[in-house]
Design a protein around this motif. Structure first.
Motif, PDB file in Angstrom:
ATOM      1  N   HIS B 274      -2.285  -1.293   5.150  1.00 25.99           N
ATOM      2  CA  HIS B 274      -3.068  -0.859   6.312  1.00 25.99           C
ATOM      3  C   HIS B 274      -2.218  -0.625   7.564  1.00 25.99           C
ATOM      4  O   HIS B 274      -2.511   0.236   8.366  1.00 25.99           O
ATOM      5  N   ASP B 275      -1.149  -1.371   7.725  1.00 23.65           N
ATOM      6  CA  ASP B 275      -0.339  -1.231   8.942  1.00 23.65           C
ATOM      7  C   ASP B 275       0.960  -0.468   8.733  1.00 23.65           C
ATOM      8  O   ASP B 275       1.850  -0.509   9.576  1.00 23.65           O
ATOM      9  N   HIS B 303      -0.796   3.869  15.234  1.00 26.21           N
ATOM     10  CA  HIS B 303      -0.311   3.438  13.909  1.00 26.21           C
ATOM     11  C   HIS B 303      -1.336   3.763  12.814  1.00 26.21           C
ATOM     12  O   HIS B 303      -0.984   3.907  11.650  1.00 26.21           O
ATOM     13  N   HIS B 327      -9.411   0.627   9.338  1.00 24.11           N
ATOM     14  CA  HIS B 327      -9.224  -0.825   9.425  1.00 24.11           C
ATOM     15  C   HIS B 327      -9.240  -1.363  10.855  1.00 24.11           C
ATOM     16  O   HIS B 327      -9.248  -2.578  11.060  1.00 24.11           O
ATOM     17  N   HIS B 328      -9.278  -0.460  11.858  1.00 27.80           N
ATOM     18  CA  HIS B 328      -9.439  -0.931  13.246  1.00 27.80           C
ATOM     19  C   HIS B 328     -10.799  -0.572  13.810  1.00 27.80           C
ATOM     20  O   HIS B 328     -11.020  -0.660  15.016  1.00 27.80           O
TER      21      HIS B 328
HETATM   22 FE   FE2 Z   1      -3.467  -2.394  12.069  1.00 27.14          FE
END
Ligand code: FE2
Lengths: 125, 418
Positions: B274-275, B303, B327-328
């Motif tokens: 995810h990141d 990101h 995911h954010h």
């Molecule tokens: Fe993230």
């Protein structure tokens, strides 16, 4: 009488060509190997030879051709073979072959070519 | 009373047998040999031969020959200008009424009785050449085989033992047989080429698939190590990226999520990757422990898009890309980049969001203590329903409690930085 020697290790081919040319008033003898062919040449003294290249037993068509042409340069030798490589053809021509026909062949062409060789010989006589 | 009679052909039986064989036989050469052997056995002609067009070489060759005057296989060819080939390929000879066959006796009679004298010289010449070609090979009857008007083969028959001419019914039998043969040969050829093509296509597809799979596996591996690198660089996250994966999968199980088949892999990849877009965030922003400026916060937010772009080549993992993209997002719609709300956010993304926060808190230097897990729970609860999906928060807390009971204090070592 026109005399023809057919040299091929396959009996079916020998028999077929023998029957075909006998019907055209040739006297035909067949040989199934190199040594047999050389013996037949001495005894039979053919005008024309149809000679296969690939024959088992160490003495192949090209070796036979060379010996025949060394001893009897007047006998016309037509190579009849399934092998069609540039080297083989060139080698056969260098040894003095009078033609090179590949199998499968056109029967009409073969008949005409043998006939022509005979005519050349009788013209020379 | 029991007088011996010459064997007669029961045409219907033969035809049925042959038709049956054609269906059974996939290899046309075998069918042709069957036919010649059959005719030879039943009729005992001087020879029974089949010549077939070799399309690639533009010539006809003998594929089979039986009988006392048989033609050796491999010795003779018919060029395209062979009289018999010319005859059957060209306009068929109307004069002799032998449109679909050639019979030597008829031809000889026609030539002898002078009926053909009125023909143009070329035509007469062709008749003579055809006659000679048939004489040469002892052919009494020649039957052509056509496929879509193209001559593809000839059935050549020698004389009968009693030298009687072939009857009309015999000739029509041979014609039917030859036509069926041509059809069967062409059909078999067509099927074979179709099968060959299919096999080849399948092989290629499989190769592409394997290549892609291998490529994707490699790509996934690269992503994974990239994600770990990012994870290690981020001052807010410690420990191993695999711990995040483990916590996420456990939470999903607690939620009773279906994790069969690819679903488990998708969630797994989402948790890990995810990141991954943080690889594109400048170090001075990424490594700043606290107090990001508004501008720096905006840079940080990119990101998500960067992650999506990096993962785009993973075509087999479209769902993973969706997880990264969302995911954010927050449960109440206050997140970024799209402001999705509740169920509009994939459940996997909701899990990632909760688990990532939990993992960050328990491994963070600032909170590092025995109470870190309790602190994390407090934090999650505080944001439950706003930032986080309350069901996911509850599930994670339940799961951690269960694990604590099962594993004792060892469980918390999972989250302490090494
Ligand atoms: Fe993230």
């Amino acid at each position: 009488m026109k005399k023809l020697l057919v040299v091929d290790d396959e009996v079916e081919i020998c028999e077929f060509l023998k029957a075909f040319f006998e019907e055209r008033d040739y006297e035909v003898l067949t040989a199934r190997s190199g040594p047999e062919a050389l013996e037949a040449v001495d005894n039979f003294q053919p005008h024309v030879i149809l000679l296969d290249i690939f024959m088992p037993g160490g003495l192949d068509g090209l070796a036979v051709l060379k010996r025949i042409k060394d001893r009897y340069p007047n006998i016309k030798v037509i190579m009849v073979t399934a092998l069609e490589t540039r080297e083989k053809i060139e080698e056969a021509m260098r040894f003095g072959a009078d033609n090179y026909i590949t199998k499968p062949l056109s029967l009409e062409y073969l008949e005409k070519d043998v006939q022509e060789k005979i005519e050349v010989l009788s013209g020379n006589r | 009373m029991f007088e011996r009679r010459p064997k007669k052909i029961n045409y219907q039986t033969v035809l049925r047998d042959v038709a049956r064989s054609m269906v059974r036989l996939k290899r046309p050469e075998r069918l042709l040999k069957l036919i010649t052997r059959y005719i030879d056995r039943e009729l005992g002609l001087s020879h029974t031969s089949l010549v077939v067009l070799e399309e690639t070489r533009d010539r006809f060759i003998f594929v089979d020959s039986k009988g006392s005057r048989r033609v050796p296989i491999g010795l003779i060819k018919f060029e395209m200008n062979h009289p018999l080939v010319l005859w059957f390929r060209a306009e068929k000879g109307k004069e002799l009424k032998c449109e679909d066959f050639l019979q030597r006796s008829l031809l000889a009679k026609g030539l002898a009785n002078g009926r053909l004298k009125m023909l143009v010289p070329e035509r007469r010449q062709l008749y003579e050449k055809v006659k000679k070609a048939m004489d040469d090979l002892k052919i009494e009857l020649a039957i052509p085989g056509y496929f879509k008007r193209t001559l593809i083969g000839l059935l050549l028959l020698g004389e009968k033992k009693d030298r009687k001419p072939f009857t009309k019914s015999e000739i029509s039998f041979f014609q039917t047989l030859t036509q069926d043969c041509s059809m069967a040969v062409k059909t078999a050829e067509y099927h074979r080429s179709l099968i060959d093509k299919n096999v080849e296509l399948e092989r290629q597809l499989k190769e592409i698939h394997n290549l892609r799979k291998k490529e994707q596996e490699t790509y996934y591996e690269i992503m994974r190590s990239l994600a770990q690198e990012v994870h290690a660089k981020d001052p807010l996250t410690y420990g191993h990226i695999n711990d995040v994966e483990y916590l996420g999968l456990k939470t999903a199980e607690e939620l009773g999520l279906d994790l069969t088949g690819r679903k488990r892999d998708i969630l797994s990849a989402g948790l890990i990757l995810h990141d991954v877009g943080k690889i594109g965030i400048p170090d001075q922003v990424l490594k700043k422990p606290t107090g990001l400026s508004g501008e720096e916060r905006e840079i940080m937010k990119t990101h998500v898009d960067k992650g999506v772009k990096i993962l785009e080549p993973l075509t087999n993992f479209k769902e993973v890309i969706e997880i990264v993209r969302t995911h954010h997002e927050n449960f109440d719609g206050s997140g970024y980049p799209l402001g999705l709300k509740g169920d509009a956010i994939p459940i996997e993304a909701r899990i990632v969001s909760v688990v990532d926060a939990f993992h960050a808190i328990v491994t963070s230097r600032c909170y590092r203590s025995n109470r870190s897990v309790e602190l994390a729970f407090d934090e999650l609860k505080k944001c439950s329903g706003t930032q986080f999906d309350p069901q996911v928060v509850d599930a994670l807390i339940r799961m951690v409690h269960k694990e604590k009971v099962r594993r004792g204090s060892g469980f918390f070592n999972l989250f302490t930085p090494s």
